[in-house]
Design a protein around this motif. Structure first.
Motif, PDB file in Angstrom:
ATOM      1  N   ARG A  64     -11.506   0.308 -15.682  1.00  0.00           N
ATOM      2  CA  ARG A  64     -10.234   0.142 -14.972  1.00  0.00           C
ATOM      3  C   ARG A  64     -10.545  -0.009 -13.484  1.00  0.00           C
ATOM      4  NH1 ARG A  64      -8.102  -0.594 -19.945  1.00  0.00           N
ATOM      5  NH2 ARG A  64      -8.321   1.302 -21.209  1.00  0.00           N
ATOM      6  N   PHE A  65     -10.277  -1.184 -12.956  1.00  0.00           N
ATOM      7  CA  PHE A  65     -10.638  -1.478 -11.569  1.00  0.00           C
ATOM      8  C   PHE A  65      -9.499  -1.168 -10.609  1.00  0.00           C
ATOM      9  CE2 PHE A  65     -13.514  -4.274 -13.919  1.00  0.00           C
ATOM     10  CZ  PHE A  65     -14.717  -4.019 -13.273  1.00  0.00           C
ATOM     11  N   LEU A  66      -9.862  -0.717  -9.421  1.00  0.00           N
ATOM     12  CA  LEU A  66      -8.922  -0.677  -8.315  1.00  0.00           C
ATOM     13  C   LEU A  66      -8.943  -2.054  -7.664  1.00  0.00           C
ATOM     14  CD1 LEU A  66      -9.760   2.420  -8.691  1.00  0.00           C
ATOM     15  CD2 LEU A  66      -8.944   2.701  -6.346  1.00  0.00           C
ATOM     16  N   GLY A  67      -7.768  -2.656  -7.498  1.00  0.00           N
ATOM     17  CA  GLY A  67      -7.684  -3.993  -6.915  1.00  0.00           C
ATOM     18  C   GLY A  67      -6.531  -4.095  -5.945  1.00  0.00           C
ATOM     19  N   LYS A  68      -6.607  -5.046  -5.042  1.00  0.00           N
ATOM     20  CA  LYS A  68      -5.546  -5.240  -4.058  1.00  0.00           C
ATOM     21  C   LYS A  68      -4.214  -5.479  -4.753  1.00  0.00           C
ATOM     22  CE  LYS A  68      -8.653  -7.301  -0.635  1.00  0.00           C
ATOM     23  NZ  LYS A  68      -8.963  -8.532   0.144  1.00  0.00           N
ATOM     24  N   SER A  69      -3.165  -4.872  -4.215  1.00  0.00           N
ATOM     25  CA  SER A  69      -1.845  -4.993  -4.833  1.00  0.00           C
ATOM     26  C   SER A  69      -1.371  -6.444  -4.890  1.00  0.00           C
ATOM     27  CB  SER A  69      -0.827  -4.133  -4.078  1.00  0.00           C
ATOM     28  OG  SER A  69      -0.772  -4.496  -2.707  1.00  0.00           O
ATOM     29  N   ASP A  70      -1.843  -7.279  -3.954  1.00  0.00           N
ATOM     30  CA  ASP A  70      -1.449  -8.692  -3.946  1.00  0.00           C
ATOM     31  C   ASP A  70      -1.818  -9.381  -5.265  1.00  0.00           C
ATOM     32  OD1 ASP A  70      -0.763  -8.111  -1.376  1.00  0.00           O
ATOM     33  OD2 ASP A  70      -2.253  -9.397  -0.419  1.00  0.00           O
ATOM     34  N   VAL A  71      -2.956  -8.974  -5.844  1.00  0.00           N
ATOM     35  CA  VAL A  71      -3.423  -9.591  -7.081  1.00  0.00           C
ATOM     36  C   VAL A  71      -2.446  -9.325  -8.218  1.00  0.00           C
ATOM     37  CG1 VAL A  71      -5.326  -9.653  -8.741  1.00  0.00           C
ATOM     38  CG2 VAL A  71      -5.814  -9.371  -6.313  1.00  0.00           C
ATOM     39  N   PHE A  72      -1.740  -8.193  -8.149  1.00  0.00           N
ATOM     40  CA  PHE A  72      -0.825  -7.799  -9.220  1.00  0.00           C
ATOM     41  C   PHE A  72       0.538  -8.487  -9.106  1.00  0.00           C
ATOM     42  CE2 PHE A  72      -4.039  -4.628  -9.188  1.00  0.00           C
ATOM     43  CZ  PHE A  72      -4.069  -4.034 -10.439  1.00  0.00           C
ATOM     44  N   GLU A  73       0.742  -9.256  -8.041  1.00  0.00           N
ATOM     45  CA  GLU A  73       2.048  -9.865  -7.819  1.00  0.00           C
ATOM     46  C   GLU A  73       2.202 -11.226  -8.503  1.00  0.00           C
ATOM     47  OE1 GLU A  73       2.532  -9.924  -3.611  1.00  0.00           O
ATOM     48  OE2 GLU A  73       2.582  -7.731  -3.421  1.00  0.00           O
ATOM     49  N   GLY A  74       1.107 -11.856  -8.873  1.00  0.00           N
ATOM     50  CA  GLY A  74       1.188 -13.159  -9.534  1.00  0.00           C
ATOM     51  C   GLY A  74       1.775 -13.029 -10.928  1.00  0.00           C
ATOM     52  N   PRO A  75       2.526 -14.026 -11.381  1.00  0.00           N
ATOM     53  CA  PRO A  75       3.191 -13.928 -12.685  1.00  0.00           C
ATOM     54  C   PRO A  75       2.234 -13.854 -13.865  1.00  0.00           C
ATOM     55  CG  PRO A  75       3.398 -16.144 -11.776  1.00  0.00           C
ATOM     56  CD  PRO A  75       2.827 -15.291 -10.693  1.00  0.00           C
ATOM     57  N   VAL A  76       1.088 -14.518 -13.783  1.00  0.00           N
ATOM     58  CA  VAL A  76       0.136 -14.512 -14.892  1.00  0.00           C
ATOM     59  C   VAL A  76      -0.960 -13.481 -14.660  1.00  0.00           C
ATOM     60  CG1 VAL A  76      -1.533 -15.863 -16.210  1.00  0.00           C
ATOM     61  CG2 VAL A  76       0.598 -16.928 -15.428  1.00  0.00           C
ATOM     62  N   LEU A  77      -1.657 -13.620 -13.524  1.00  0.00           N
ATOM     63  CA  LEU A  77      -2.752 -12.690 -13.242  1.00  0.00           C
ATOM     64  C   LEU A  77      -2.238 -11.266 -13.105  1.00  0.00           C
ATOM     65  CD1 LEU A  77      -5.730 -12.257 -12.735  1.00  0.00           C
ATOM     66  CD2 LEU A  77      -5.367 -12.840 -10.319  1.00  0.00           C
ATOM     67  N   GLY A  78      -1.077 -11.107 -12.462  1.00  0.00           N
ATOM     68  CA  GLY A  78      -0.504  -9.776 -12.319  1.00  0.00           C
ATOM     69  C   GLY A  78      -0.202  -9.139 -13.665  1.00  0.00           C
ATOM     70  N   TRP A  79       0.347  -9.943 -14.584  1.00  0.00           N
ATOM     71  CA  TRP A  79       0.650  -9.441 -15.931  1.00  0.00           C
ATOM     72  C   TRP A  79      -0.637  -9.005 -16.629  1.00  0.00           C
ATOM     73  CZ3 TRP A  79      -0.746 -11.099 -20.852  1.00  0.00           C
ATOM     74  CH2 TRP A  79      -0.023 -10.540 -21.916  1.00  0.00           C
ATOM     75  N   LEU A  80      -1.683  -9.833 -16.500  1.00  0.00           N
ATOM     76  CA  LEU A  80      -2.955  -9.491 -17.116  1.00  0.00           C
ATOM     77  C   LEU A  80      -3.534  -8.204 -16.537  1.00  0.00           C
ATOM     78  CD1 LEU A  80      -4.723 -12.965 -17.372  1.00  0.00           C
ATOM     79  CD2 LEU A  80      -4.082 -11.487 -19.287  1.00  0.00           C
ATOM     80  N   MET A  81      -3.477  -8.075 -15.217  1.00  0.00           N
ATOM     81  CA  MET A  81      -4.038  -6.884 -14.573  1.00  0.00           C
ATOM     82  C   MET A  81      -3.324  -5.627 -15.037  1.00  0.00           C
ATOM     83  SD  MET A  81      -6.574  -7.781 -12.545  1.00  0.00           S
ATOM     84  CE  MET A  81      -6.756  -6.645 -11.169  1.00  0.00           C
ATOM     85  N   ARG A  82      -2.008  -5.703 -15.158  1.00  0.00           N
ATOM     86  CA  ARG A  82      -1.260  -4.527 -15.614  1.00  0.00           C
ATOM     87  C   ARG A  82      -1.544  -4.228 -17.076  1.00  0.00           C
ATOM     88  NH1 ARG A  82       2.438  -7.047 -12.130  1.00  0.00           N
ATOM     89  NH2 ARG A  82       3.371  -8.218 -13.864  1.00  0.00           N
ATOM     90  N   ARG A  83      -1.612  -5.262 -17.903  1.00  0.00           N
ATOM     91  CA  ARG A  83      -1.891  -5.058 -19.327  1.00  0.00           C
ATOM     92  C   ARG A  83      -3.292  -4.474 -19.544  1.00  0.00           C
ATOM     93  NH1 ARG A  83       1.371  -5.158 -23.692  1.00  0.00           N
ATOM     94  NH2 ARG A  83      -0.247  -6.230 -24.895  1.00  0.00           N
ATOM     95  N   MET A  84      -4.221  -4.802 -18.644  1.00  0.00           N
ATOM     96  CA  MET A  84      -5.585  -4.284 -18.751  1.00  0.00           C
ATOM     97  C   MET A  84      -5.732  -2.925 -18.074  1.00  0.00           C
ATOM     98  SD  MET A  84      -7.457  -7.959 -18.131  1.00  0.00           S
ATOM     99  CE  MET A  84      -9.148  -7.413 -18.242  1.00  0.00           C
ATOM    100  N   LYS A  85      -4.611  -2.410 -17.567  1.00  0.00           N
ATOM    101  CA  LYS A  85      -4.530  -1.055 -17.008  1.00  0.00           C
ATOM    102  C   LYS A  85      -5.370  -0.862 -15.753  1.00  0.00           C
ATOM    103  CE  LYS A  85      -3.727   0.793 -21.660  1.00  0.00           C
ATOM    104  NZ  LYS A  85      -4.192   1.731 -22.706  1.00  0.00           N
ATOM    105  N   HIS A  86      -5.488  -1.928 -14.958  1.00  0.00           N
ATOM    106  CA  HIS A  86      -6.134  -1.790 -13.671  1.00  0.00           C
ATOM    107  C   HIS A  86      -5.163  -1.129 -12.690  1.00  0.00           C
ATOM    108  CE1 HIS A  86      -9.422  -3.949 -15.308  1.00  0.00           C
ATOM    109  NE2 HIS A  86      -8.823  -5.127 -15.339  1.00  0.00           N
TER     110      HIS A  86
END
Length: 248
Positions: A64-86
């Motif tokens: 589970r990675f810590l990543g910049k919040s900006d990365v989580f705002e995209g509709p696709v990448l953000g969804w993936l990051m949340r689903r992968m529990k980063h």
């Protein structure tokens, strides 16, 4: 369970295979197969998550990675990051992310952090933030240093990319860094370990003199650390201006 993580990992493996990337992992036994662990890695390109995550999957772990919040705002990448529990990190409220990461560690998970905070334009190990050391000390989790080199040639900061076949990538995992003492001392210890490990990687890596992806100290044309720090400051100033403009 973890279907999204497994699918994303399989997709990345397919990409690496299509590019005929030659990935070598050294010292993977230092990452325990179970229990809390903090993976502190260097940050040199946009695919770093993929390479350190690949290391985790080799040990049957989901990092589970810590990543910049900006990365989580995209509709696709953000969804993936949340689903992968980063874990999203807001630069202006980082304490919340550290608390969440520590809860993951207390639950026996592997947490990955790019200890430099931002991509190193020099491709050497920059001064580190104290977050990795603080998490390890707060939870008793081992602090494992990880360095990698080569993946940044595919895609990194400032629009640099190198889409050629057979790019070698080396990932080296070190033994746990002792976590006794002040967090500043632990952080210095961690940086020393990572710098020494990167030197070992570079000693065996097929470097090209004058290449943009090679550190200046090793004959490349990447910015020296001092110049890289100046470029970092300029990029951060531009980011602040854009954020201020969005608020207006």
């Amino acid at each position: 369970m973890e279907l999204t993580y497994r699918t994303a990992t399989a997709g990345l493996r397919a990409l690496f295979a299509a590019l005929l990337m030659r990935i070598t992992i050294v010292g993977e036994h230092h990452l325990p197969r179970s229990g809390a662990v903090v993976l502190a890695a260097n940050h040199i390109g946009y695919l770093d998550f993929a390479f350190v995550g690949l290391l985790g999957r080799r040990r049957r772990r989901f990092v589970r990675f810590l990543g910049k919040s900006d990365v989580f705002e995209g509709p696709v990448l953000g969804w993936l990051m949340r689903r992968m529990k980063h874990v999203p990190v807001d630069r202006e409220a980082a304490a919340g992310a550290l608390y969440e990461a520590e809860e993951r560690l207390r639950g026996g998970e592997a947490v990955g952090v790019f200890a430099e905070g931002t991509i190193s334009r020099s491709f050497e190990v920059k001064p580190l933030a104290r977050g990795a050391a603080a998490m390890a000390q707060a939870t008793g989790a081992p602090l494992i240093p990880v360095v990698h080199f080569g993946g940044h040639r595919v895609l990194t900061v400032d629009g640099r990319r190198y889409l050629r076949f057979r790019t070698p990538v080396t990932i080296r995992v070190g033994p746990p860094v002792p976590t006794h003492g002040h967090p500043f001392e632990v952080t210095d210890r961690l940086r020393e370990a990572m710098s020494a490990m990167l030197a070992e990687v570079l000693a065996d890596y097929p470097l090209e003199r004058g290449a943009w992806w090679v550190p200046a100290a090793h004959g490349g044309s990447a910015p020296a650390p001092e110049e890289a720090a100046r470029l970092d400051e300029e990029a951060l100033a531009r980011l602040r201006e854009r954020r201020a403009a969005r608020r207006r």
